[in-house]
Write a protein that holds these residues in place. Structure first.
Motif, PDB file in Angstrom:
ATOM      1  N   LEU A 126      90.666  66.739   9.655  1.00  0.00           N
ATOM      2  CA  LEU A 126      89.313  66.540  10.164  1.00  0.00           C
ATOM      3  C   LEU A 126      88.857  65.092   9.999  1.00  0.00           C
ATOM      4  CD1 LEU A 126      87.582  69.760   8.778  1.00  0.00           C
ATOM      5  CD2 LEU A 126      88.682  69.411  10.996  1.00  0.00           C
ATOM      6  N   THR A 129      82.890  61.080   7.920  1.00  0.00           N
ATOM      7  CA  THR A 129      81.597  60.582   8.385  1.00  0.00           C
ATOM      8  C   THR A 129      81.657  59.079   8.654  1.00  0.00           C
ATOM      9  OG1 THR A 129      80.837  60.102   6.150  1.00  0.00           O
ATOM     10  CG2 THR A 129      80.330  62.311   7.046  1.00  0.00           C
ATOM     11  N   ASN A 142      88.749  57.043  10.204  1.00  0.00           N
ATOM     12  CA  ASN A 142      89.108  57.926  11.312  1.00  0.00           C
ATOM     13  C   ASN A 142      90.286  57.373  12.102  1.00  0.00           C
ATOM     14  OD1 ASN A 142      87.341  60.110  10.886  1.00  0.00           O
ATOM     15  ND2 ASN A 142      85.642  58.815  11.552  1.00  0.00           N
ATOM     16  N   ALA A 167      90.186  69.051  14.813  1.00  0.00           N
ATOM     17  CA  ALA A 167      89.342  67.871  14.610  1.00  0.00           C
ATOM     18  C   ALA A 167      88.430  67.619  15.803  1.00  0.00           C
ATOM     19  CB  ALA A 167      90.206  66.640  14.331  1.00  0.00           C
ATOM     20  N   PHE A 170      84.992  68.770  15.551  1.00  0.00           N
ATOM     21  CA  PHE A 170      84.208  68.253  14.428  1.00  0.00           C
ATOM     22  C   PHE A 170      83.815  66.798  14.625  1.00  0.00           C
ATOM     23  CE2 PHE A 170      86.152  71.981  12.667  1.00  0.00           C
ATOM     24  CZ  PHE A 170      85.244  72.445  11.739  1.00  0.00           C
ATOM     25  N   ARG A 171      84.064  66.231  15.790  1.00  0.00           N
ATOM     26  CA  ARG A 171      83.747  64.822  16.056  1.00  0.00           C
ATOM     27  C   ARG A 171      82.452  64.698  16.843  1.00  0.00           C
ATOM     28  NH1 ARG A 171      89.404  64.295  17.995  1.00  0.00           N
ATOM     29  NH2 ARG A 171      90.587  63.587  16.220  1.00  0.00           N
ATOM     30  N   LEU A 177      82.734  62.511  11.814  1.00  0.00           N
ATOM     31  CA  LEU A 177      82.193  63.792  11.393  1.00  0.00           C
ATOM     32  C   LEU A 177      80.671  63.631  11.329  1.00  0.00           C
ATOM     33  CD1 LEU A 177      82.932  66.650  10.224  1.00  0.00           C
ATOM     34  CD2 LEU A 177      82.740  65.582   7.963  1.00  0.00           C
TER      35      LEU A 177
END
Length: 178
Positions: A126, A129, A142, A167, A170-171, A177
């Motif tokens: 994942l 942030t 990331n 993932a 979750f973006r 994130l």
């Protein structure tokens, strides 16, 4: 075979019973599936802060006889038809992605030996942030996660497993994130 499309595309919603014959392997993210009651604890072979090295070389779990066992042996005892693996987050920051991918491959090979009839699903790592991504005191970005996920897709192709790009759900629009 080696060039077969292994990335699983989004499909219809599956009821919880679809996962009755599945085991989920991972770190604290996966551990939460049992902790929050989303899956039965017997279906989750996960613990907080576990990394690929621990999953591959150590005996962090206990079998039904109370003996310390490896991840592969814990999965073998459960005899699942589906195995979902999400590992790598605890390592991307300090281990090069090729070394991580090699350990991941070794783990997948051990899992295939332990439960040869099971379908293996490799789940993407994942995103983090924006705050963590931009933290100059950390090296968990990331960009590194995406590069590792690319290697996981290649690994799925090589090992005839399936790749689940979890993932992507979750973006945010910038790839972080939320």
């Amino acid at each position: 075979e080696g060039n077969a499309v292994v990335a699983v595309s989004k499909g219809e919603y599956m009821s919880r019973s679809y996962f009755d014959d599945a085991v989920f392997i991972g770190d604290s993210i996966t551990h939460g599936l049992a902790f929050y009651g989303l899956l039965d604890s017997e279906q989750v072979v996960a613990s907080e802060s576990i990394n690929l090295e621990t999953a591959l070389y150590k005996t962090p779990y206990t079998n039904s006889d109370g003996e310390a066992v490896s991840v592969a042996d814990a999965v073998k005892e459960r005899a699942p038809k589906k195995v979902y693996v999400m590992l790598g987050t605890n390592g991307i920051e300090w281990t090069d992605k090729e070394n991580l991918a090699n350990m991941y491959e070794s783990l997948i090979v051990k899992l295939k030996e332990a439960v040869p009839d099971a379908i293996i699903y490799i789940q993407s790592v994942l995103p983090v942030t924006k705050e963590l991504n931009d933290n100059v005191n950390r090296d968990l970005t990331n960009e590194k996660i995406n590069a590792f996920n690319d290697l996981l897709l290649e690994l799925a192709q090589k090992e005839q497993a399936y790749y689940l790009n979890v993932a992507e759900d979750f973006r945010d629009s910038e790839g972080n994130l939320p």
